[in-house]
Design a protein around this motif. Structure first.
Motif, PDB file in Angstrom:
ATOM      1  N   LEU A 180       0.815  -1.207   0.000  1.00  0.00           N
ATOM      2  CA  LEU A 180       0.000   0.000   0.000  1.00  0.00           C
ATOM      3  C   LEU A 180       0.854   1.264   0.000  1.00  0.00           C
ATOM      4  O   LEU A 180       0.634   2.193  -0.784  1.00  0.00           O
ATOM      5  N   LEU A 181       1.861   1.323   0.876  1.00  0.00           N
ATOM      6  CA  LEU A 181       2.704   2.519   0.966  1.00  0.00           C
ATOM      7  C   LEU A 181       3.475   2.755  -0.331  1.00  0.00           C
ATOM      8  O   LEU A 181       3.581   3.895  -0.805  1.00  0.00           O
ATOM      9  N   ALA A 182       4.027   1.687  -0.901  1.00  0.00           N
ATOM     10  CA  ALA A 182       4.815   1.840  -2.129  1.00  0.00           C
ATOM     11  C   ALA A 182       3.942   2.315  -3.279  1.00  0.00           C
ATOM     12  O   ALA A 182       4.371   3.146  -4.091  1.00  0.00           O
ATOM     13  N   ALA A 183       2.723   1.811  -3.355  1.00  0.00           N
ATOM     14  CA  ALA A 183       1.822   2.247  -4.422  1.00  0.00           C
ATOM     15  C   ALA A 183       1.502   3.729  -4.286  1.00  0.00           C
ATOM     16  O   ALA A 183       1.447   4.469  -5.274  1.00  0.00           O
ATOM     17  N   GLY A 184       1.312   4.199  -3.059  1.00  0.00           N
ATOM     18  CA  GLY A 184       1.065   5.619  -2.846  1.00  0.00           C
ATOM     19  C   GLY A 184       2.255   6.476  -3.242  1.00  0.00           C
ATOM     20  O   GLY A 184       2.098   7.531  -3.880  1.00  0.00           O
ATOM     21  N   MET A 185       3.459   6.045  -2.908  1.00  0.00           N
ATOM     22  CA  MET A 185       4.652   6.817  -3.270  1.00  0.00           C
ATOM     23  C   MET A 185       4.876   6.838  -4.777  1.00  0.00           C
ATOM     24  O   MET A 185       5.326   7.833  -5.338  1.00  0.00           O
ATOM     25  N   GLY A 186       4.547   5.743  -5.441  1.00  0.00           N
ATOM     26  CA  GLY A 186       4.700   5.704  -6.891  1.00  0.00           C
ATOM     27  C   GLY A 186       3.766   6.658  -7.607  1.00  0.00           C
ATOM     28  O   GLY A 186       4.052   7.099  -8.723  1.00  0.00           O
ATOM     29  N   LEU A 187       2.675   7.024  -6.955  1.00  0.00           N
ATOM     30  CA  LEU A 187       1.672   7.870  -7.582  1.00  0.00           C
ATOM     31  C   LEU A 187       2.165   9.300  -7.811  1.00  0.00           C
ATOM     32  O   LEU A 187       1.686   9.983  -8.716  1.00  0.00           O
ATOM     33  N   VAL A 188       3.129   9.769  -7.001  1.00  0.00           N
ATOM     34  CA  VAL A 188       3.583  11.162  -7.113  1.00  0.00           C
ATOM     35  C   VAL A 188       5.005  11.265  -7.645  1.00  0.00           C
ATOM     36  O   VAL A 188       5.549  12.365  -7.737  1.00  0.00           O
ATOM     37  N   GLU A 189       5.623  10.145  -7.999  1.00  0.00           N
ATOM     38  CA  GLU A 189       7.013  10.161  -8.475  1.00  0.00           C
ATOM     39  C   GLU A 189       7.058  10.636  -9.930  1.00  0.00           C
ATOM     40  O   GLU A 189       6.235  10.245 -10.747  1.00  0.00           O
ATOM     41  N   ASN A 190       8.037  11.470 -10.238  1.00  0.00           N
ATOM     42  CA  ASN A 190       8.167  12.018 -11.591  1.00  0.00           C
ATOM     43  C   ASN A 190       9.350  11.442 -12.367  1.00  0.00           C
ATOM     44  O   ASN A 190       9.539  11.820 -13.520  1.00  0.00           O
ATOM     45  N   GLU A 191      10.133  10.579 -11.758  1.00  0.00           N
ATOM     46  CA  GLU A 191      11.232   9.944 -12.468  1.00  0.00           C
ATOM     47  C   GLU A 191      10.796   8.552 -12.908  1.00  0.00           C
ATOM     48  O   GLU A 191      10.363   7.740 -12.082  1.00  0.00           O
ATOM     49  N   LEU A 192      10.908   8.263 -14.188  1.00  0.00           N
ATOM     50  CA  LEU A 192      10.336   7.041 -14.752  1.00  0.00           C
ATOM     51  C   LEU A 192      10.854   5.790 -14.052  1.00  0.00           C
ATOM     52  O   LEU A 192      10.071   4.913 -13.672  1.00  0.00           O
ATOM     53  N   LYS A 193      12.166   5.672 -13.893  1.00  0.00           N
ATOM     54  CA  LYS A 193      12.718   4.461 -13.281  1.00  0.00           C
ATOM     55  C   LYS A 193      12.260   4.300 -11.837  1.00  0.00           C
ATOM     56  O   LYS A 193      12.034   3.186 -11.369  1.00  0.00           O
ATOM     57  N   ARG A 194      12.087   5.401 -11.139  1.00  0.00           N
ATOM     58  CA  ARG A 194      11.647   5.303  -9.745  1.00  0.00           C
ATOM     59  C   ARG A 194      10.187   4.865  -9.642  1.00  0.00           C
ATOM     60  O   ARG A 194       9.813   4.192  -8.687  1.00  0.00           O
ATOM     61  N   VAL A 195       9.375   5.255 -10.601  1.00  0.00           N
ATOM     62  CA  VAL A 195       7.996   4.757 -10.628  1.00  0.00           C
ATOM     63  C   VAL A 195       7.997   3.236 -10.721  1.00  0.00           C
ATOM     64  O   VAL A 195       7.281   2.541  -9.989  1.00  0.00           O
ATOM     65  N   VAL A 196       8.823   2.715 -11.627  1.00  0.00           N
ATOM     66  CA  VAL A 196       8.908   1.256 -11.789  1.00  0.00           C
ATOM     67  C   VAL A 196       9.510   0.621 -10.536  1.00  0.00           C
ATOM     68  O   VAL A 196       9.133  -0.488 -10.132  1.00  0.00           O
ATOM     69  N   ALA A 197      10.447   1.341  -9.880  1.00  0.00           N
ATOM     70  CA  ALA A 197      11.036   0.822  -8.643  1.00  0.00           C
ATOM     71  C   ALA A 197       9.988   0.700  -7.546  1.00  0.00           C
ATOM     72  O   ALA A 197       9.942  -0.296  -6.808  1.00  0.00           O
ATOM     73  N   TYR A 198       9.128   1.709  -7.403  1.00  0.00           N
ATOM     74  CA  TYR A 198       8.060   1.622  -6.401  1.00  0.00           C
ATOM     75  C   TYR A 198       7.109   0.478  -6.718  1.00  0.00           C
ATOM     76  O   TYR A 198       6.562  -0.164  -5.817  1.00  0.00           O
ATOM     77  N   SER A 199       6.910   0.206  -8.000  1.00  0.00           N
ATOM     78  CA  SER A 199       6.054  -0.929  -8.353  1.00  0.00           C
ATOM     79  C   SER A 199       6.695  -2.245  -7.919  1.00  0.00           C
ATOM     80  O   SER A 199       5.998  -3.182  -7.520  1.00  0.00           O
ATOM     81  N   THR A 200       8.022  -2.313  -7.978  1.00  0.00           N
ATOM     82  CA  THR A 200       8.710  -3.504  -7.481  1.00  0.00           C
ATOM     83  C   THR A 200       8.436  -3.703  -6.000  1.00  0.00           C
ATOM     84  O   THR A 200       8.085  -4.793  -5.546  1.00  0.00           O
ATOM     85  N   MET A 201       8.614  -2.626  -5.245  1.00  0.00           N
ATOM     86  CA  MET A 201       8.398  -2.705  -3.803  1.00  0.00           C
ATOM     87  C   MET A 201       6.970  -3.131  -3.489  1.00  0.00           C
ATOM     88  O   MET A 201       6.727  -3.983  -2.609  1.00  0.00           O
TER      89      MET A 201
END
Length: 600
Positions: free
Chosen positions: A285-306
């Motif tokens: 849940l927390l990682a999905a929320g953080m991925g929602l506001v990330e603006n760097e492409l690789k970090r979005v995918v990283a949050y999806s991993t988490m």
């Protein structure tokens, strides 16, 4: 066959260590070929180790307090499955890297480190003994440190590598304590023997629960679970192919594999399973929320991993053992696909920033559908592979309202953030200069293969369950009420992403400022750790350094200066003239006589 799968990557590392500079660009070919040759070995192991079989090979190594430790390998369906994932993803990543890393000054070093990384992960997978597993566990951590900080001249990369190394060591300390507790309680570290003791009830009570939780601490660090997840987004400072390898098949997968390998230990302790499930749900849940506001492409995918690792832990913690492992299996393919497609996008757009992309679907005719396939698999949309593993995990939580709500909320946010990234990158109009185009065939080939796997690996559902020795109760998918609810939630996330982010000239914030700031600052955990752990330790270190320099070194240096001053004084007396020595002797004798007379 095990030695081939295990040692060919080591052979690649040793060859490149000795002759990598002379081989130049051919070093990547050597590494890719030798790693690729492990794939036939994995196929042979699939046939040689059918469902329900376990083969153990061990040779005596150390004797401690009357107990023996051994070296060898453990071959069973779980280790063969994981070895196949590691071998396939590592091979595809290395082929992709032939073009992506071309021209890099340390090209041979890159492939040498990947080969060592693959060897370490395969050694961990086949380890029959917790001590051997821990040795390769630490080697995996070392390799991740080297590869995250591969561009070590960049301060951000050096800091990210150090952070990953230190944070994961915190969890590793728990794993080591768990290993020592099991050793003291049972006198063995042999994994099949330990699991048999746990299953029979011979190992129980606080020792069972405590050792399970300590082992899980190691998995929390490696698999970036709350609260030791903070290293994962920063690890994106490494080359994109390394991000794909770490996030799909090696380091972060090691924690889930550890829990699966020791699963009878957890299954015998309801408390341990509850902790695993709760941490998994919270992380998702927390990682999905953080991925929602990330603006760097690789970090979005990283949050999806988490987030997806959280789902795997949630599956294991709720008893959906094969669903959790099937998610690990499928995730390896669609997460590699997302990272490598993201690498192609970054290669073409010359930026990581989503706000400077847009309208790239026409310029990247392969990367766009490849990223879309990965996004659909990640969102759990049939017939893509993620649906066949993610839906059973969510269904397994239906009898626990809090976990079920967290799993559904995570599914909604997952679809929303990954399709936000898709629409911002590929839809709308360009928002910046995009000098590049689609990569070479070395980059396109792995994308095609991973796209097919992301679409088709879910069809291995029945084979996967049978091979792990757990026959599914019914054909899948089972179109139950939970399945329709999950699909409705995931579809709602995609629809919201389309309404909010497609065909927009510039993305605007969609959340209230306090909520956006909370998510963007990652719930302020980095600041919390800095204030409560990092800065106090640095202050203590500075105080110890001052004490060492001024007190300890000051005392030693002061004594040295006193001796040197005394030596300089003697040097003035020792002039080398006989007359001076005779005069000194005369006056000394006279002084002695006067003193003697005074005493009388």
């Amino acid at each position: 066959m095990v030695l081939a799968v295990w040692l060919l990557p080591l052979a690649s590392f040793l060859i490149l260590l000795a002759a990598g500079r002379r081989l130049g660009h051919r070093s990547g070919v050597v590494s890719s070929v030798l790693t690729g040759l492990t794939l036939p070995g994995v196929v042979a192991l699939l046939a040689a180790a059918p469902a329900g079989t376990t083969r153990l090979a061990a040779w005596p190594w150390l004797g401690i307090l009357g107990h023996g430790l051994s070296l060898g390998w453990l071959v069973d369906p779980l280790s063969v499955m994981m070895a196949g994932v590691v071998a396939l993803v590592s091979t595809l990543v290395q082929v992709y890297s032939l073009a992506y890393m071309k021209g890099d000054r340390d090209f041979p070093v890159f492939f040498a480190e990947i080969s060592l990384f693959t060897f370490a992960m395969q050694g961990l997978v086949f380890a029959p003994d917790l001590l051997q597993l821990f040795i390769f566990w630490e080697l995996v951590g070392l390799c991740s440190y080297l590869l995250i900080g591969f561009w070590h001249t960049r301060p951000a990369a050096a800091r990210a590598a150090t952070k990953a190394f230190v944070v994961t060591r915190t969890g590793d300390l728990g794993l080591l304590a768990g290993i020592l507790l099991l050793w003291s309680a049972t006198g063995t570290l042999n994994i099949p023997r330990l699991l048999a003791l746990a299953g029979s009830g011979a190992l129980g009570g606080w020792v069972l629960t405590g050792s399970a939780l300590l082992v899980f601490a190691g998995a929390v660090g490696k698999s970036a679970q709350f609260p030791l997840h903070t290293w994962l987004p920063d690890a994106m400072e490494g080359p994109t192919p390394i991000s794909a390898l770490i996030h799909a098949a090696t380091m972060v997968a090691a924690g889930v594999y550890l829990v699966a390998r020791m699963y009878p230990l957890f299954a015998a302790s309801p408390t341990a399973l509850e902790v695993v499930a709760s941490i998994g749900a919270l992380t998702a849940l927390l990682a999905a929320g953080m991925g929602l506001v990330e603006n760097e492409l690789k970090r979005v995918v990283a949050y999806s991993t988490m987030s997806q690792l959280g789902y795997m832990m949630l599956g294991l913690g709720t008893g959906a053992y094969t669903a959790g492992l099937f998610q690990l299996f499928n995730h390896a393919f669609f997460k590699s696909l997302l990272f490598l497609a993201a690498g192609s996008v970054i290669h073409a757009a010359d930026t990581h920033d989503l706000r400077r992309m847009g309208g790239l679907a026409r310029r990247l005719p392969l990367s766009a559908p490849a990223f879309l396939a990965g996004a659909l698999a990640l969102g759990g949309i049939p017939p893509f592979s993620g649906f066949f593993s993610k839906d059973p995990i969510i269904a397994a939580t239906a009898h626990q309202p809090a976990l079920y709500a967290a799993a559904l909320a995570g599914a909604l946010l997952t679809s929303l953030y990954i399709f936000r990234a898709y629409f911002l990158v590929f839809a709308g109009t360009p928002r910046g200069e995009h000098p590049g185009g689609e990569g070479s065939s070395a980059m396109r080939g792995p994308l095609w293969i991973l796209t097919v796997l992301s679409l088709g690996s879910g069809l291995a559902y029945h084979f996967f369950h049978r091979y792990l020795g757990r026959h599914p109760a019914a054909p899948y998918p089972v179109w139950s009420g939970s399945t329709w609810i999950t699909l409705a939630v995931s579809g709602t996330g995609i629809l919201l992403a389309w309404l909010l982010f497609a065909n927009r000239p510039v993305e605007r914030p969609r959340l209230a400022a306090p909520a956006h700031r909370l998510l963007a600052e990652r719930f302020y955990l980095d600041q919390l750790y800095a204030g409560t752990i990092v800065r106090p330790i640095l202050a203590l270190s500075r105080a110890a350094s001052w004490l060492d320099r001024r007190a300890v070194d000051g005392l030693v240096n002061g004594l040295a200066r006193m001796v040197m001053s005394f030596g300089r004084g003697l040097r003035r007396v020792e002039v080398g003239r006989a007359q001076s020595y005779a005069l000194a002797a005369f006056w000394g004798l006279a002084l002695f006589i006067l003193l003697l007379e005074g005493v009388r």
